[in-house]
Design a protein around this motif. Structure first.
Motif, PDB file in Angstrom:
ATOM      1  N   LYS A  67       0.859  -1.176   0.000  1.00 47.95           N
ATOM      2  CA  LYS A  67       0.000   0.000   0.000  1.00 47.95           C
ATOM      3  C   LYS A  67       0.901   1.233   0.000  1.00 47.95           C
ATOM      4  O   LYS A  67       1.895   1.276   0.720  1.00 47.95           O
ATOM      5  N   GLN A  98       1.058   5.660  -0.073  1.00 45.79           N
ATOM      6  CA  GLN A  98       0.368   6.932   0.030  1.00 45.79           C
ATOM      7  C   GLN A  98       0.979   7.854  -1.024  1.00 45.79           C
ATOM      8  O   GLN A  98       2.202   7.995  -1.082  1.00 45.79           O
ATOM      9  N   GLU A 117      -3.207   5.110  -2.199  1.00 48.79           N
ATOM     10  CA  GLU A 117      -4.147   5.970  -1.475  1.00 48.79           C
ATOM     11  C   GLU A 117      -3.686   7.407  -1.602  1.00 48.79           C
ATOM     12  O   GLU A 117      -2.490   7.681  -1.745  1.00 48.79           O
ATOM     13  N   PRO A 130      -4.091  10.821   0.459  1.00 48.17           N
ATOM     14  CA  PRO A 130      -4.612  11.581   1.597  1.00 48.17           C
ATOM     15  C   PRO A 130      -5.138  12.926   1.090  1.00 48.17           C
ATOM     16  O   PRO A 130      -4.367  13.768   0.616  1.00 48.17           O
ATOM     17  N   LEU A 141      -0.152  13.138   6.813  1.00 46.42           N
ATOM     18  CA  LEU A 141       0.481  11.881   6.411  1.00 46.42           C
ATOM     19  C   LEU A 141       0.764  10.925   7.561  1.00 46.42           C
ATOM     20  O   LEU A 141       0.838   9.708   7.369  1.00 46.42           O
ATOM     21  N   THR A 158      -1.340   7.756   8.290  1.00 43.24           N
ATOM     22  CA  THR A 158      -1.531   6.781   7.206  1.00 43.24           C
ATOM     23  C   THR A 158      -0.469   5.690   7.297  1.00 43.24           C
ATOM     24  O   THR A 158       0.438   5.784   8.116  1.00 43.24           O
ATOM     25  N   ASP A 159      -0.576   4.670   6.454  1.00 41.89           N
ATOM     26  CA  ASP A 159       0.511   3.689   6.456  1.00 41.89           C
ATOM     27  C   ASP A 159       0.986   3.358   5.049  1.00 41.89           C
ATOM     28  O   ASP A 159       0.317   3.645   4.055  1.00 41.89           O
TER      29      ASP A 159
END
Ligand code: SF4
Lengths: 467, 245
Positions: free
Chosen positions: B3, B5, B35, B37, B67, B70-71
């Motif tokens: 995953k 960001q 993803e 943000p 940020l 998030t991961d």
């Protein structure tokens, strides 16, 4: 004619002119010499680390090293004078000149005496001062100032020098470098023999022996320090290293970084005055150790800049220096080191624009033999300029406005969309050719892409809705 | 599936959304879940580089807060913004400020796009093709000098089918953009740019590629005043093109 007062005004004079072009060619040549000199020397990186360690050690132990140095100089029959500023240094040298009936002074190349404008101060008191480094001699003859810390006349072509010599020295015009060299040599030889005092700089001072080390490629340093009755060496207080072997490391990286030589042609180590039985050498030896703002720099968070060994490598690689020319920096020191050290020594009040004379590309840090973080120091000086209310004109308002948007996502998204719509009015096929007001600083030189009609975040949102 | 960001940068968001889309396309093609943000804006670099630390700190703090919760790796299609987030944002906060720790956490997760592909995902051939084109690569300074980004994008370009990569003479010299330097000292910025563009032309390329849209927009804007023969693209756009099957 208006006297240019800002970096930008001075740079505008330099951009695209003949002297700057000559300087750029020289800078690039010196850069390739440096690169070649380290390419054939695998130990260079390790030498740079060593040199950095030596310089930082010296800055951390300056008081103790200078005390030792001073004892050793006096032990060898010399005199040491600590000068807090330019005035004190000048006053001391004048006093020595007066007490020893000096009329004519020869000088070898020294940036620190340029820093304190020594020549003008001595000439104002009817002392004759003659520069003996060929480059500095040309500078003096033409009433110019150095454009490079190692090669002061890099901005002059040999034709310029030919014209200058024929006008000032009354010779027939030639632009043959060897002949020009001989003319200068002949002219200076006479002067050397009748000079009462020699003033030199100091590339490195050695604490353990009280010696000063001078490197030159012309041998004029030797004559300056040995032919006249009196020798005065002027050094910035940070020039010191502990031992002779430390000095050897510095000299090696200096020569390789400055000119790509393994070692400069002449290395002079001067310790004290003439001793009984010596065949030559000066009767008196004086060292002037100059502070002139250095203590203040040492106490601040940009002290690292004093590790500089004045090799000029950072100038040669700097795109701003190459396009603007050395004179744009307005003071003795030019290029990235000048942009850092001039405001550090002389204060931001007068020199707050110099730290902005950089694209922060970092080529200087790569080139610097003692790995001084010049971009980091420029950033610190910019921070200090802003906190003293000396940031670039008109920037603060715009940045505050931008910050408000960037810390408020709703407003940010609104503004990017609004930007996209309004751009439609002035853009042609996605490009804007001209903007009014401050925007012209961009469009005078390049087209601006129009902000997107639909910013990325809006496209992302749409995509999410669709899936 | 890793995953990631996406921190798209303010310039890509407002001027070059297609670069952001290309980044997403390439990452997804290589198995990443991307993803975005949504409240992200600007990392604060423009203010930081001209010494306005209060403003830079405010923007950095906003970015860090967006940020930190998030991961996954934070992928940034810009060497200089990644450099800001990795090397400068943390130092804007006192060590005892909780934001400092958050900034350091974020800094450890930030990776520039092309180096993420090569160093982290182990991709050297992104499966792209670009028939009949000749490209040259300009290594923008901050990514190149401060993050060591050069060989990753060059490798990716070398493996684009049909694309020939030629060396850019004097590649490592700055393009003259320098953030607000480009408008604070525009004449100097432009004269440095013109040396760079002469080299771009001399390379023989019909496509100039980089990893920073900031330098690229300056160069593209300058090229339009000289010639229109050379196209300018962010590397993500090249890698997103015409996937081979
Ligand atoms: S800052 Fe470094 S590169 Fe520049 S003159 Fe000083 S020692 Fe040489």
């Amino acid at each position: 004619m208006n006297v240019p007062v800002t970096f930008v005004e001075r740079a505008h004079r330099g951009i695209g002119n003949r002297s700057t072009a000559a300087g750029e060619v020289g800078a690039r040549r010196m850069m390739s010499h440096r690169i070649a000199a380290s390419a054939d020397y695998p130990a260079m990186e390790e030498m740079r680390d060593q040199a950095r360690r030596i310089r930082l050690y010296a800055l951390g132990h300056l008081d103790e090293l200078l005390a030792r140095f001073s004892d050793e100089v006096e032990g060898a029959g010399g005199h040491v004078h600590f000068a807090a500023d330019a005035d004190e240094a000048i006053a001391y040298i004048r006093k020595v000149a007066e007490e020893t009936n000096v009329r004519r002074i020869v000088k070898s190349k020294s940036m620190v005496t340029e820093e304190i404008h020594l020549n003008a101060a001595l000439e104002a008191h009817d002392l004759e001062v003659v520069e003996t480094d060929l480059g500095e001699f040309i500078i003096q003859l033409s009433g110019d100032t150095p454009s490079h810390i190692i090669a002061p006349v890099m901005h002059k072509t040999r034709q310029d020098v030919g014209e200058l010599f024929s006008e000032k020295l009354g010779i027939e015009y030639t632009d043959d470098p060897t002949e020009l060299n001989n003319v200068a040599r002949h002219h200076l030889r006479e002067i050397f023999l009748s000079a009462d005092m020699g003033i030199s700089g100091c590339n490195v001072a050695i604490a353990e022996s009280g010696s000063i080390v001078l490197v030159t490629n012309e041998g004029n340093g030797r004559l300056t320090t040995s032919a006249p009755r009196i020798h005065v060496a002027v050094m910035g207080m940070e020039r010191i290293v502990p031992t002779l072997s430390d000095a050897a490391v510095i000299l090696e990286v200096l020569a390789r970084s400055a000119t790509g030589q393994r070692l400069s042609v002449y290395t002079n180590i001067v310790t004290g005055a003439r001793r009984p039985g010596d065949p030559d050498g000066p009767e008196e030896f004086h060292v002037v150790i100059l502070d002139n703002g250095r203590s203040r720099v040492l106490a601040g968070d940009a002290a690292e800049v004093l590790a500089c060994i004045r090799c000029g490598a950072c100038l040669n690689v700097c795109p701003v220096y190459r396009e603007a020319g050395g004179h744009a920096y307005g003071f003795t020191y030019s290029g990235p080191i000048g942009a850092v050290i001039t405001p550090s020594l002389m204060g931001l009040a007068e020199w707050h624009d110099l730290p902005y004379a950089s694209s922060l590309c970092g080529a200087c840090l790569d080139a610097c033999p003692v790995r001084i973080d010049l971009p980091g120091l420029l950033l610190k000086l910019r921070r200090d300029a802003v906190s003293e209310g000396l940031g670039p004109d008109g920037l603060e308002g715009a940045l505050k406005w931008f910050t408000r948007l960037a810390t408020n996502p709703g407003m940010w998204r609104g503004a990017t969309r609004a930007g996209g719509w309004s751009a439609k009015l002035i853009a042609r096929q996605g490009w804007i050719k001209s903007l009014p007001g401050r925007g012209s600083a961009w469009t005078d030189y390049r087209d601006l892409p129009a902000p997107a009609a639909k910013p990325f975040h809006a496209r992302w949102k749409e995509r999410q809705r669709e899936s | 599936m890793p995953k990631v960001q996406l921190f798209v940068t303010c310039l890509v968001d407002s001027f070059f959304p297609e670069v952001g889309e290309a980044v997403v396309a390439v990452l997804e093609r290589h198995g990443c879940t991307v993803e975005f943000p949504f409240d992200q804006t600007c990392c604060g670099q423009p203010a930081f580089n001209v010494g306005y630390h209060d403003q830079a700190r405010a923007m950095a703090e906003h970015t860090i807060k967006v940020l930190d919760g998030t991961d996954g790796t934070i992928v940034v299609p810009s060497g200089s913004c990644a450099d800001m987030m990795i090397n400068h944002s943390p130092e804007l906060f006192q060590p005892d400020d909780p934001i400092h720790a958050a900034a350091a956490r974020v800094a450890r997760r930030v990776k520039e796009f092309s180096s993420f592909l090569v160093d982290d995902l182990g991709i050297t051939d992104a499966g792209a093709s670009c028939e009949g084109r000749t490209a040259t690569y300009h290594p923008s300074c901050h990514g190149f000098r401060n993050l060591g980004i050069r060989q990753q994008p060059e490798t990716l370009l070398d493996n684009v089918a049909g694309l020939e990569r030629v060396e850019l003479p004097d590649a490592e010299t700055c393009c003259g953009f320098g953030g607000l330097f480009s408008v604070e000292m525009p004449e100097l910025s432009a004269s440095i740019m013109s040396t760079k563009l002469t080299n771009v032309e001399a390379s023989g390329a019909d496509l100039l590629v980089g990893v920073d849209v900031s330098c690229l927009m300056h160069l593209a804007g300058g090229l339009r005043r000289r010639s229109r023969e050379i196209e300018v693209k962010h590397i993500a756009e090249v890698l997103a093109e015409e996937t081979r099957t």
